[in-house]
Design a protein around this motif. Sequence first.
Motif, mmCIF file in Angstrom:
data_model
loop_
_atom_site.group_PDB
_atom_site.id
_atom_site.type_symbol
_atom_site.label_atom_id
_atom_site.label_comp_id
_atom_site.label_asym_id
_atom_site.label_seq_id
_atom_site.Cartn_x
_atom_site.Cartn_y
_atom_site.Cartn_z
ATOM 1 N N VAL A 1 48.211 6.144 -20.564
ATOM 2 C CA VAL A 1 47.849 4.732 -20.663
ATOM 3 C C VAL A 1 46.365 4.540 -20.930
ATOM 4 C CG1 VAL A 1 49.740 3.874 -19.269
ATOM 5 C CG2 VAL A 1 47.572 4.429 -18.185
ATOM 6 N N TYR A 2 45.582 5.626 -20.882
ATOM 7 C CA TYR A 2 44.200 5.471 -21.305
ATOM 8 C C TYR A 2 44.021 5.885 -22.756
ATOM 9 C CZ TYR A 2 42.453 3.518 -17.101
ATOM 10 O OH TYR A 2 42.218 2.639 -16.102
ATOM 11 N N GLY A 3 45.149 5.994 -23.436
ATOM 12 C CA GLY A 3 45.092 6.182 -24.879
ATOM 13 C C GLY A 3 44.563 7.525 -25.319
ATOM 14 N N LEU A 4 44.656 8.540 -24.443
ATOM 15 C CA LEU A 4 44.219 9.857 -24.881
ATOM 16 C C LEU A 4 45.191 10.382 -25.929
ATOM 17 C CD1 LEU A 4 43.090 11.691 -21.621
ATOM 18 C CD2 LEU A 4 41.938 9.980 -22.993
ATOM 19 N N ASP B 1 42.275 17.753 -21.325
ATOM 20 C CA ASP B 1 41.643 17.178 -20.143
ATOM 21 C C ASP B 1 42.550 17.127 -18.920
ATOM 22 O OD1 ASP B 1 39.394 16.843 -21.588
ATOM 23 O OD2 ASP B 1 39.700 14.723 -22.031
ATOM 24 N N ARG C 1 45.845 -0.886 -20.753
ATOM 25 C CA ARG C 1 45.263 0.101 -19.858
ATOM 26 C C ARG C 1 45.675 -0.287 -18.445
ATOM 27 N NH1 ARG C 1 44.913 2.014 -23.822
ATOM 28 N NH2 ARG C 1 43.169 2.728 -25.075
ATOM 29 N N VAL C 2 45.930 0.710 -17.615
ATOM 30 C CA VAL C 2 46.427 0.426 -16.271
ATOM 31 C C VAL C 2 45.482 1.005 -15.236
ATOM 32 C CG1 VAL C 2 48.375 0.642 -14.698
ATOM 33 C CG2 VAL C 2 48.776 0.669 -17.170
ATOM 34 N N MET C 3 45.137 0.209 -14.253
ATOM 35 C CA MET C 3 44.509 0.785 -13.076
ATOM 36 C C MET C 3 45.605 0.894 -12.029
ATOM 37 S SD MET C 3 41.461 -0.599 -10.661
ATOM 38 C CE MET C 3 41.262 0.137 -9.037
ATOM 39 N N PHE C 4 45.979 2.140 -11.716
ATOM 40 C CA PHE C 4 47.126 2.354 -10.836
ATOM 41 C C PHE C 4 46.770 2.054 -9.386
ATOM 42 C CE2 PHE C 4 47.871 4.981 -14.539
ATOM 43 C CZ PHE C 4 49.207 4.765 -14.803
ATOM 44 N N LEU D 1 36.442 8.619 -19.351
ATOM 45 C CA LEU D 1 37.682 9.132 -19.921
ATOM 46 C C LEU D 1 38.317 8.156 -20.912
ATOM 47 C CD1 LEU D 1 39.513 11.668 -19.514
ATOM 48 C CD2 LEU D 1 41.007 10.164 -18.243
ATOM 49 N N ALA E 1 37.923 4.313 -10.262
ATOM 50 C CA ALA E 1 39.088 3.967 -11.085
ATOM 51 C C ALA E 1 38.893 2.588 -11.722
ATOM 52 C CB ALA E 1 40.353 3.997 -10.230
ATOM 53 N N ARG F 1 36.532 2.897 -14.599
ATOM 54 C CA ARG F 1 37.219 3.488 -15.743
ATOM 55 C C ARG F 1 38.062 2.442 -16.459
ATOM 56 N NH1 ARG F 1 40.977 8.348 -14.186
ATOM 57 N NH2 ARG F 1 42.176 6.669 -13.257
ATOM 58 N N ALA F 2 38.793 1.634 -15.675
ATOM 59 C CA ALA F 2 39.656 0.620 -16.270
ATOM 60 C C ALA F 2 38.828 -0.419 -17.023
ATOM 61 C CB ALA F 2 40.497 -0.043 -15.184
#
Lengths: 259, 259, 267, 267, 305
Positions: free
Chosen positions: A160-163, A171, D81-84, D101, D140, D143-144
């Motif tokens: 979900v971070y599009g890697l 990674d 994008r997800v912050m879990f 990342l 986290a 990052r999000a």
Amino acid sequence: MIRALRGRLSAFSGWAVPVVLLLVWEALGWAGVLPARILPPPSRVLLAAWKLLESGQLVNDMAVSARRALLGFALGGGLGFVLGVVNGLSSTLSRLLDSTLQMIRNIPHLALIPLVILWFGIGEQGKLFLVAEGVLFPVYVNTYHGIRNVDSGLLEMGQVYGLSRWEVFRDIVLPGALPSILVGVRYALGVMWLTLIVAETIAASSGIGYITMQAREFMQTDVLVMGILLYAALGKLADTVARLLERQMLRWHPAYQKA
Amino acid sequence: MIRALRGRLSAFSGWAVPVVLLLVWEALGWAGVLPARILPPPSRVLLAAWKLLESGQLVNDMAVSARRALLGFALGGGLGFVLGVVNGLSSTLSRLLDSTLQMIRNIPHLALIPLVILWFGIGEQGKLFLVAEGVLFPVYVNTYHGIRNVDSGLLEMGQVYGLSRWEVFRDIVLPGALPSILVGVRYALGVMWLTLIVAETIAASSGIGYITMQAREFMQTDVLVMGILLYAALGKLADTVARLLERQMLRWHPAYQKA
Amino acid sequence: MSTVDYGAWIRVQGLRKRFGRNEVLKGLDLEVEPGQFVAIVGRSGCGKSTLLRLLSGLEAPDEGWIEINGRPLSGRNPAARVMFQDARLLPWKRVLDNVALGRRDAPLEEARAMLRHVGLAGRERDWPAQLSGGQKQRVALARALLSHPAMLLLDEPLGALDALTRIEMQGLVESLWWRGRFTAIMVTHDVEEAVALADRVVLLEHGRVALDEWVDLDRPRKRGDQRFGAIKERLLSRVMQGGAVDQPAGSEDSLPVEKVAVSLGSS
Amino acid sequence: MSTVDYGAWIRVQGLRKRFGRNEVLKGLDLEVEPGQFVAIVGRSGCGKSTLLRLLSGLEAPDEGWIEINGRPLSGRNPAARVMFQDARLLPWKRVLDNVALGRRDAPLEEARAMLRHVGLAGRERDWPAQLSGGQKQRVALARALLSHPAMLLLDEPLGALDALTRIEMQGLVESLWWRGRFTAIMVTHDVEEAVALADRVVLLEHGRVALDEWVDLDRPRKRGDQRFGAIKERLLSRVMQGGAVDQPAGSEDSLPVEKVAVSLGSS
Amino acid sequence: GESALSSDSGSSGGGKVVRIGYQKGSSSLLVLKSQGTLEKDLKQLGYTLQWTEFQAGPPLLEALGAGSIDFGTTGAPPPIFAQAAGADLVYVAATKPSPKTQAILVPKTSDIKSVADLKGKKVAVQKGSSAHALLVQALEKAGLKYSDIQPVYLAPSDAKAAFEGGSVDAWSIWDPYYAMEVAETGARVIADGESAGLANRSFYLASRKFATEHKDAVDAILKALEGAEGWSEAHRDEVAKLVSSQTGVDEAVQREVEHRRVYGIIPVSDDIVREQQELADLFYSLGLIPKKINVRDAVLPEYQH
Ligand SMILES: Nc1ncnc2c1ncn2[C@@H]1O[C@H](COP(=O)(O)OP(=O)(O)OP(=O)(O)O)[C@@H](O)[C@H]1O
Ligand SMILES: Nc1ncnc2c1ncn2[C@@H]1O[C@H](COP(=O)(O)OP(=O)(O)OP(=O)(O)O)[C@@H](O)[C@H]1O
Ligand SMILES: [Mg+2]
Ligand SMILES: [Mg+2]
């Protein structure tokens, strides 16, 4: 002071047991409990090693074997890694290939030799093939296992971070599987030398497997035991290398940073 | 319908590659590409197997080997497990023992045989010893690794919930290390058969290692290839057993429940 | 182990703990009477979890000492049970077995009842991986409560719960504490929760106890009550005035965030 | 990738999701306009995280469909994008690399600035294992926020933070959303937080949207404000009236808990 | 050439190659190799020479069968097994028999005085070796059946450990192990090839293709070998020195071996074929080969004189 001493001691403690064993063995040899003809004491073994060293033969044999070992390791380890990765990532492929690999792995090298000669002749390729084949499986099995056990939560996160697939692999999958892969490498570094004893029965005329088997053939027990000790030392070396790799590559991992 | 078919297919897909390989091999044999003298086609190998089966020899050999393999596995696997546990739990002991074990592991069985005969004579013990020694290390290495990698958070939890040392081991350490231990077992189940080829050169007169090596010695390629295929089949069997164990013992683990 | 009659008596003096060059606790003093319920509040990263780890003996102090029931603590503290900030459920044990873990000797019925109390009846045979975040936390809570220790250390036990469930769980914790009379130390970020449950609210700041407020309200406490509100307000404004532990999120940063003013307070 | 100009447009219809015999979502409908900020509240285990997983494409619906920007979603949702709920930091990457990342292409300076925003300047080179619970959560979050998506799904992003840090982080989220105009969906248990940040507060109950409250307040919002308080009160009382998802912790249990009455409300 | 996969043998025109397999124990080839004369002889015929070392006879024939080498030497039994396995190789020459180079040994202090005393005893022997044949023959001469003893099949190095460790009562073995054991432990000989009437000779072998297509090369090799054998006979101590430098066997022991050896190369006469046939039949009766073979099939008439 005492701490520093302790630190020193513990650095040597890996050697304690082997050294004690050697001393006991020497003592038993002198006491006549162990027949020198079958298990010569370490001092006599050292003498044999010295003679071989002096003649330059030992160095040559080591070099030849090391070349075979390392090349074989690179080939087999590389292929094992790739297969482990591929099967770890794709359940379709793993269904197709895993069983076959497990079957191939179970074929004894000694029994394979006639076929190896048929396929590769009696040159270097056959020897490399055997080393590679032996090294392949520990790397494969542990890579496969390591990848299967990578935290799926982290994989989801990577997605979900599009890697990209490659980034997810580099990674997340790879570092996550690394502790397990290194176990495989550690095991393989041992197997790499071990296979030589069979591989170097194929029309070889140098190498440590060759001199060990030759010594066995002609009952040069001192050389034979030297060969055994050499193998043990190479095992220790492989172990040290693996440990260094672990310590270096798993700096983030609490379990690998102590002692 | 299609789904059911797919399910069926995928159940067999583990066999697809081996079966295709066998067919190609047979075809090449008939086409004369593979010299039957060196790599007889599967049909001829089957014939050899049939003869041995008829005479009852094959069954006897398998039984003898299976006994050696399983006993050796129990001994070596057990010891490897215990050593892995002990070294995994105590860093002092692991400093003392781990290196020594890595050194011993690296000694080729072939070179050890004279010593084994000296120690154990030419009876069954020597053969069991070799199997046990071979099986010990994969179990040891993977148990050690598995235990070192058990989530330290869970260990802390066990401690502050007043679990006894035994309970911590049974409820946390062991299940946490289990995936890795099973990898070791899987590997060891292969090694268990592999070692027999060396072990059964010690004054044996039956066993699959024995017949395979005899066949090589006396150039009975059909029997040799039968031995190879037998080993492969045993590898597959070991693999299936390991898979079943995994599926049964790791029911809680998402990575082991699919496909 | 049956219900403990009386909680542990805790004395902490001059406690220091460093991680590398980061000194987290800088000479902390604290005394907790047996059976007392202490809430600990403080900014993220101020050392609350570290303190609980020290009290449970999972971590050793760099300086200072801890006394439990008059005896200096060294090694693990057998009187303490900890509910960690993360749930730490055993993934290979079913929910019910996870709850029962602390109490091997107790009949499974008790564990079942405790599960019911935290609202998870019917989930006994599930694996932890099948639970939602809040459900995991409640399983961990059930395990902690079932263990009947002399000293229960709770690290943000209700952080992942919705308001309603949270209030129910607060009731559960309070009633079990009331009956068990164990010493309870609870880290929480919810000042209202602290005031509702604790005999004392301790504010950690700069590695020391910055405030030690005794909540002198009868139980059961009513949140609508005026004195309740007053204490809560006082505490909240003190907490909000906050000593920075980490660098604060300042507006002087290089990233030109168009700051939206946030005013605080409550109605 | 530069800042997204405009957020994603989300339409959900008749969404059903089962786990075994447990039907979590039972025909959920929801439409979110581009750039809207939606807060989702609901009891523990009601399916909030499941909904976010469905929206991000990590889980496939059993029935119904999801449309992102007019196109039906199948497979992963590249816009999201997800912050879990759990931090999911990569243990083998240092804090700064974890933050970066999401944005391989962006200069590391941006990640560094974001870390400063969440109050973790100076911790760039630490391993995640060296952080406290709240610090992990903030990493986290950083990052999000740095990933600048068209659609940001936040699953209880501030649950482990103390009141003060929490308010600072709310400010950060709001200001970045305000600038980026991405569509934000945030699960939270804090009704005040929901009202402070969201355009709409959606209550999940029994697998459906039980309440969809539009918060019609100007930004920046003031918590002291009367209308703010009124909306919050209304929502809170609705939430508190709660449909049970799991079995409630009842007093009819076999364990004879001496129930302590807990009354609720705020001053 | 069935082995398309292995490197081409001498037949492929151009630079013709002769690949000879040798063992460290096969002293004549060793002498030849160290003298370096064969290289020159073959060069005149347009061949280049490659030496490949093998640790034992069977793997050497394995390689010969696989087309990896063209020419080699082994004891009497390996070609029987190779022929039974269908390998296309031929006998091109034999050595004179050296019956005294193998023996049945017992430990110095053993009660066993003669072969007849072996009844019920454990006797170590390498299965399918010439020493195996020696054992069978010696037993027969002493009026015992093979089943009267307990054979223990062990490779020489393993048998040594078993023998000295007391796991077996006797050991049927060939040189240099025989000489070593006597020298080191004072083991006693209760029978040798002479007393048992076993010829014990070695053979020179080549692949059929090579033997027919490159008779010139084979003849050159055999001629050179003849010279080497002659030289060896006259320089036994030097041969001992050479071999011992290669194998590490004590020089004094090796000298003993060389002195009881018989040197000389002879064609594969009908008598030798018969003798070899008897050995093959013996192995068949022991179940070591699955079918009867006809040794004559592996002998080319042009090499019989
Ligand atoms: N993988 C799964 N297998 C089985 N059940 C699951 C799974 N994931 C979630 N569930 C169940 O689905 C329901 C909804 O879970 P979800 O995680 O969406 O809850 P939630 O609203 O996020 O709760 P919380 O506030 O506690 O995080 C729960 O009852 C949970 O037990
Ligand atoms: N193992 C460790 N190594 C290095 N630093 C650590 C370690 N454990 C904690 N710290 C640091 O110590 C400080 C206090 O951590 P602690 O976990 O006690 O905070 P906390 O008050 O519980 O915060 P939170 O509310 O966020 O959970 C933090 O700055 C943290 O980074
Ligand atoms: Mg904490
Ligand atoms: Mg959730």
